[in-house]
Motif scaffolding. Structure first.
Motif, mmCIF file in Angstrom:
data_model
loop_
_atom_site.group_PDB
_atom_site.id
_atom_site.type_symbol
_atom_site.label_atom_id
_atom_site.label_comp_id
_atom_site.label_asym_id
_atom_site.label_seq_id
_atom_site.Cartn_x
_atom_site.Cartn_y
_atom_site.Cartn_z
ATOM 1 N N UNK A 69 -6.660 0.594 3.652
ATOM 2 C CA UNK A 69 -6.770 1.319 5.132
ATOM 3 C C UNK A 69 -7.724 0.713 6.071
ATOM 4 N N UNK A 81 0.846 -1.131 0.076
ATOM 5 C CA UNK A 81 0.005 -0.050 0.077
ATOM 6 C C UNK A 81 0.747 1.392 0.117
ATOM 7 N N UNK A 107 -16.273 6.371 12.032
ATOM 8 C CA UNK A 107 -15.617 6.473 10.880
ATOM 9 C C UNK A 107 -16.043 5.356 9.850
ATOM 10 N N UNK A 131 -6.386 1.953 -2.032
ATOM 11 C CA UNK A 131 -5.575 2.463 -0.819
ATOM 12 C C UNK A 131 -6.625 2.665 0.356
ATOM 13 N N UNK A 144 -6.514 5.241 -5.450
ATOM 14 C CA UNK A 144 -7.222 5.898 -4.317
ATOM 15 C C UNK A 144 -8.256 4.863 -3.651
ATOM 16 N N UNK A 193 -6.977 -2.503 7.298
ATOM 17 C CA UNK A 193 -6.265 -2.542 8.555
ATOM 18 C C UNK A 193 -6.342 -1.579 9.860
#
Lengths: 387, 153
Positions: free
Chosen positions: A230, A171, A278, A226, A223, A233
């Motif tokens: 993200x 990544x 989030x 990734x 994008x 993890x």
């Protein structure tokens, strides 16, 4: 009578004498007897006195005895009272004892039952013990296997850790290294258009626009990839949240971005849930964003959110009356880079629902969808309940 | 007042050319020196190696530092800059392709003054470079210690 005849008197005298002698003798005898008798009388008297003395003693003794007897009688009376008391007490005790005996019998029966049960329990315990011993035997046998399994697990964990590190390195590399060439492709295409406009004809400029579009599309994919990595993890910080509030904020952003569109939003005042704010915002942004996008050609577009109870768990849903999809391809909905619509119909890179699914799975939940072409789609998802 | 200069630390020739083009296109005509890796950047700043003769020249007004550099990463270069009295207060802008939170956090931890992502789309990229240039070369006032550091060096 003495003066009457001499001889006679003498005789009388002699006779009298003899008589007197006899008398005297008799008297002596009598006296002797009397003396004896006196002695005897004395003896008797003495004896009597003695007797009397003895009798006195005896009377004292008798008095003592009598007192003693009276005392005994007194004592006997008291004793009789006490005996009566004792008897009553004994009777009471016997009554109590009878009741106690009943209770004892009950207790005994109970104890016998317990003993029966205990015996049965002992049998069961013996069975259990045998079973445990068997298990221990098995455990002994399994131990080696378990140790091998632990070693295998450690290896697997190490491999996962290595894979995660590699994914992170990948990544990182993608984030840094794949973007710079794209920037060159796009930047210099634009530089050609700007600086060499007089040397390019319309065809050349069109080709350069395609070059730029390709580069930007790839940048978008990078994008999103990734973002997916993200999310995979990212640390999960679960708290109580309100999905309805997140949905309202999302729709507000969409309305601001496309003020010319009028899309109705139907949502309950609150949708309580437990999860990472989030990451679940990413879920709702994708699902509501999709609903917004796929109702783009729908008259009176509508997006509906809600919660329902199913098999004791809360199911959240996002429904729209947009383009929908063919259920025959529903298994491709959540796969990375899979799209059920052409880019010409609806924009998109095919990674949104894969991201959504990743987040839901990380929350221990499930996601599924129902749809019908031109009638709309509904996406359902669950989250693990609050602990 | 001496002309404000920029040190661009960038190993990618494409990014370098696009950056210089964007600055020039927006009327930023200050001198832009370019070094291609971290070690060279430190030689430039501390006037050693092939930059030994730079002693008489003032330090740059701002360093535009890419994170992903060969030999020594931009984050390491930043640590060296902050560790030295002469460059401790030198404004450093990390200008990078990465939008990884980790990079941004490490950047600020190591003492970056700013962290700017380079967009792929050329117009966005040009606009970002222009704003950075205008801000650090025109709007921002550097600390007065810079002059002291310059004389000390």
């Amino acid at each position: 009578m003495i003066a009457e005849r001499p001889w006679q008197a003498a005789a009388s005298h002699i006779g009298a004498l003899a008589d007197a002698q006899s008398y005297a003798r008799a008297m002596l005898n009598i006296l002797e007897d009397a003396g004896t008798e006196a002695e005897r009388r004395n003896d008797t008297q003495r004896a009597f006195l003695n007797i009397l003395d003895d009798a006195d003693d005896e009377r004292g003794r008798l008095a003592d005895t009598q007192r003693a007897v009276l005392n005994v009688l007194d004592d006997a009376a008291a004793e009789a009272d006490r005996l009566a008391d004792t008897q009553r007490a004994v009777l009471n005790i016997l009554d109590d004892a009878a009741a106690e005996a009943d209770r004892l019998a009950d207790t005994q029966r109970a104890v016998l039952n317990i003993l029966d049960d205990a015996a049965a329990e002992a049998d069961r315990l013996a069975d259990t013990q045998r079973a445990v011993l068997n298990i221990l035997d098995d455990v002994g046998l399994e131990k080696a296997n378990a140790e091998r399994a632990v070693v295998a697990l450690q290896h697997a964990n190490a491999e996962v850790e290595t894979a995660n590190r590699e994914l992170e390195a990948f990544s990182y590399s993608v984030a840094h290294d794949l973007r710079a060439p794209l920037r060159s492709i796009d930047g210099f295409s634009q530089a050609l258009i700007e600086d060499y406009d007089d040397k390019l004809d319309e065809g050349g400029r069109t080709y350069l626009r395609f070059v730029r579009e390709g580069a930007l599309h790839m940048a978008g994919l990078i994008n999103d990839l990734l973002g997916l990595a993200r999310i995979s993890r990212a640390e999960l910080k679960a708290t109580p949240i309100d999905l309805a509030a997140i949905a309202q904020a999302t729709i507000k952003l969409l309305r601001r971005a496309q003020p010319e569109r009028t899309v109705e939003l139907i949502a309950p005042a609150t949708m309580p849930a437990f999860g990472d704010r989030r990451l679940l915002a990413v879920v709702l942004e994708n699902l509501i964003g999709n609903a917004w996008k796929f109702t783009g050609k729908t008259e009176r577009p509508r997006i509906e959110l809600g919660q329902m109870s199913q098999d004791g768990r809360t199911v959240n849903f996002v429904r729209d009356n947009g383009a929908g999809f063919d259920m025959a391809y529903s298994d491709k909905l959540f796969a990375v880079f899979q799209r059920l619509h052409s880019v010409g119909e609806f924009e998109g890179l095919g990674i949104g629902l894969a991201t959504v699914q990743r987040v839901i799975l990380r929350h221990g939940g499930q996601i599924w969808a129902e749809g019908e072409v031109d009638l709309g789609a509904t996406f359902y998802f669950t989250l693990s309940e609050a602990p | 007042m001496t002309a404000q200069s920029v040190l661009l630390v960038e190993d990618n020739a494409g990014d370098e050319a696009l950056t210089l083009r964007a600055l020039k296109k927006h009327g930023i005509v200050n001198t832009v020196d370019v070094t291609r890796d971290g070690a060279e950047a430190l030689e430039y700043l501390f006037c050693t190696g092939k930059y030994a003769l730079r002693n008489s020249e003032p330090p740059p007004s701002v360093v535009l530092l890419d994170i992903n550099l060969p030999k020594m990463s931009g984050l390491e270069v930043l640590l060296h800059i902050r560790a030295d009295q002469r460059t401790k207060l030198l404004p450093v802008v990390l200008l990078t392709s990465s939008d990884e939170e980790r990079d941004s956090l490490d950047g600020y931890r190591n003492g970056a003054n700013s962290y700017v992502r380079k967009p792929v789309e050329f117009n966005e990229f040009a606009a970002a470079v222009q704003r950075v240039g205008l801000y650090w070369l025109v709007l921002n006032r550097n600390p007065p210690q810079m002059q002291i550091a310059a004389t000390a060096a």
